[in-house]
Scaffold this active site. Sequence first.
Site, PDB file in Angstrom:
ATOM      1  N   CYS A  39      94.321  43.496 -46.613  1.00 43.58           N
ATOM      2  CA  CYS A  39      92.997  44.184 -46.023  1.00 43.58           C
ATOM      3  C   CYS A  39      93.589  44.192 -44.448  1.00 43.58           C
ATOM      4  O   CYS A  39      93.226  45.274 -43.805  1.00 43.58           O
ATOM      5  CB  CYS A  39      91.798  43.414 -46.211  1.00 43.58           C
TER       6      CYS A  39
ATOM      7  N   GLU B  18      83.790  40.349 -47.067  1.00 39.64           N
ATOM      8  CA  GLU B  18      84.872  40.548 -46.410  1.00 39.64           C
ATOM      9  C   GLU B  18      85.384  41.996 -47.243  1.00 39.64           C
ATOM     10  O   GLU B  18      85.903  42.113 -48.293  1.00 39.64           O
ATOM     11  CB  GLU B  18      86.181  39.487 -46.485  1.00 39.64           C
TER      12      GLU B  18
END
Lengths: 548, 481
Positions: free
Chosen positions: A332, A298
């Site tokens: 993020c 990720e």
Amino acid sequence: MSIAAPVHTEKVPPFRNEPFADFSRREEREAFKRALADIHARFPIEAPLLIGGKRVETAEKIDSVSPSDTSLLCGRSASAGEAETDKAVAAARRAFDDWSHTPAEERAGLLLRAAALMRKRSHLFAALEVYEAAKPWREADADVAEAIDFLEFYAREALRLSGRKRLQPYILGEHNDLSYHPLGVAAVIGPWNFPLAIPVGMSSAALVTGNTVILKPAEQTPLVTWLYARILEEAGVPAGVFNFLPGRGEVCGARLVRHPDVQAIVFTGSKEVGLLIQREALAAQQDGLPFVKKVVTEMGGKNALIVDSSADIDAAVPDAIYSAYGFAGQKCSALSRLILLDDIYDVCLKRFQEAAESLRIGPAEDPGTQLPPVIDDEAAAKVNKYIGLGRESARTIYVGDVGSLAEKGHFVPPAIFEVDSSKHRLAQEEIFGPVVAVLRARDFDDALRIANSTPYALTGGVHSRTVSHLERARLDFQCGNLYLNRTITGAIVARQPFGGYRLSGIGAKAGGPDYLKQFMVARAVSENRMRHGSAPLEEHATETWEEF
Amino acid sequence: MPSVLTQTKENFESGRRSPVREERLEALTQRIGRALFRRLRSTAPSFWRLEKVEDSFMKLMMRDEDLRFRMLQFVDVFPALGGTRSVSRHLEEYLSSEEMGSGAGHGPLGRIARHFGRDLPGVRNITAATAQLAITRMGNHFIAGHTPEEVAVRIRSMEARGFHFTLDLLGEFVASEAQADEFARRYREMIEKFEDLLGPLPDALADQPHLQAPPRVNLSIKLSSLTSKFDPMDPEGTSAAVRERLRPLVRAAREHGAFINVDMEKYEFRETTLRIMLDLLDEEEFRGFPHFGTVAQAYLWDAEESLRWLLGELAARKQPMTIRLVKGAYWDSEQIWARQKDWPVPVITDKRLTDAMFERCTRILMEAAPLVRTAIASHNVRSVARALALRKMLSHPPEAFEVQMLYGMAGPIKDAVLRSGVPVRIYTPCGELLPGMSYLVRRILENTSNESFLRQRFSEGAAEEKLLASPHEPGPEDFEI
């Protein structure tokens, strides 16, 4: 090897998200203040390695200081060298055989017990995050709630996917079934921005599917992750099944990735490190490895919010502010590009700028803080570098002033720059700080074109009350998580399975129905049950295959 | 339930016991209620005459939940749209989405067409213009004017008929200090200049001697409009930030003789709002300031506890205060917010129990006179009648009581109450349609809700006995009164 208490599948209630704390209630605020004082009184916290069920100290230590006040030492973790890393992998490998044959009900039981223990101490965990990661109260509380959600959700998912599933169509005399099996030893490398939820999610998914785990926490936040290791110990994780390995990324992280006995690497962090892991994993392949390393990463995002003229600005502006600055832009999923349509550009930008100017910068432990510091020196330097770039090459809308706070912690100012091209570095590169690039779009198509012009595809958002625009965004906005008329951060397990594609990562969505399958291989078995014309007449299987 | 309430409950001096007997009170309530109904029987409020096109739209929305939802969503976006083409396009989108599956003529547009007796193409042509007109008119109906000057004209005529007012300034959601400054500036301007805009006090009001004490200019403010940092997680910081802008307003009110009412917002804000008010009144300079008011929301499960706590705090300080008792305006939102967060729903979802709570709080408030002035804010004849009955039986001081109603709603009830000799104050919103939209949507939700007294009375013609029925019926889920 066996754990005392397997869960009974039929007794597990349906999944329900862990509610956030209601800090408008006085008793909740006071409980949280007590937790802050409690954890503060325990500083410095010592976090050892946990290898094969034994705590191991190392000569080298990693200091963990509070980003809000760098003179505050929260504690120290041990730092695994190559020898300790090898020992941890060996321990995990030894434990694999038993653990992989432990019934799913027992493995799920471990997660559910861990969830219950974590729920009991949620304020204490969150309080440590406030100091160690400089997460404001609500953010820290949400991180703990998400960690509990992952444990509860993946326990149920593991039960759902367990057992042999009879395959259709049913053929007389032939028995076909499919079942899932663990990969082996999984190395889990966690980030500092969700220091509990993400390591817990990644590692519990690996554990509950029968893999054994080495968890390397981020160097900046080993202590929060250590509390999770403590919980697993308390919940009865067998020795070697879960190993905790704080250390330097370039030492123990690198060793884990290349290690020939590590079969799966699960990583959340920067694009640079994520891609490096991909290359390293592939490079290790040349040594005659009997499997292909499974890599799940990720990575970052360059997330955009589009606001059109039908939007409710009263909602769009606070949503944009929170998405961009909530945790100083260090999620993020955080907003780093604001795309405003031409006919609303000036009005909306002015409101956004004024709201940014009004943000209160301060230490995370102060409940009035709206913009906390960034995680470390390096992060602050990076943000300041991009602010410098913005001043030189873009129109400066606003750069705040952190004043004397800069001497106390890693404080950086909120910043807004107007850029005239989607190619501008401020509109392309992930900064991971409170810096927003504002872009003007001619119309909605143009806005989507700008939104899709980066190599990332993580989150995105649209504020609009035009039905056809929302529909266009659903079709053409390239991002893993699209948010309509709301903030673009704050995904909730099961309700908003989270994850991106392109350079934002490779892998299934965390907290979603496909996540656990990444940690397993599927085996299909076909058995001929006909013996000279005699076949069992039980050809209507009771169990059917639930497929998402 | 905030523990602050339980912790300080012992402060409350509840020494007085009321001599009022329940049966007599109920009988008197019925008598007063019937008298009020006699006064308003002849006329329905303009909004419910159901002649105009917007009223017809309202009627349709009440019959059709799906359409009600679509239309409210459209009303919400309407002021942001420039020009008829954009309005037309959005309306089409709002009414035609998912229409394909429901078959031609059975989707929302088809239902509108049938309601107005038109064919589908015909209704497409007229709908945009009609909706534009209807929403603008609804806005004008509930919002008294865009500018203070416009509002002053409306208020002058209200005053001439004997009504008092409280002004509510509609505005943007405050996300920045600049917006908070702007709100403070507008509030201040109203305090300093609005009386000049109004001119001399009309005879109708000069004739009400007991109301000369409270100032003529009455301003309802929301504390969340005075800072961009209103956060119940940080009550200390919020209080400091809000008081920074509130102090000059209260000083101006003292100097110019104006009344400041602190409105209540969502449940999450209540404790912080009350705290800020008390913090201000604890400052030497403002101690005992008499022209200050706030709101109690009866639709909350802990309404009574909160009210008792507040009265205790006021009694301990000997601080006079006007308290407006409302049912509460965020009923739908509170339920959605709580369910999304999986928090306990703070509002009472049973209409009868809400009414019962309102009456309990009415009595608690009125028993706190004369320190506390009671403002009964309701369009429900039963709720008002109950307060009027209590007023008589408690020999409640007349200068410590008034009834409040919203601008543009329940006109005949306002008249009926006024004619029974009770002062009536009208909550009067002022501002543009765009920032006023959330106010307008709340009013439409209220008017079209199944539970609405006005809807039941004027649109559905419910029987008086039913509308006057006591909400204190014993039932399995009832609470003791």
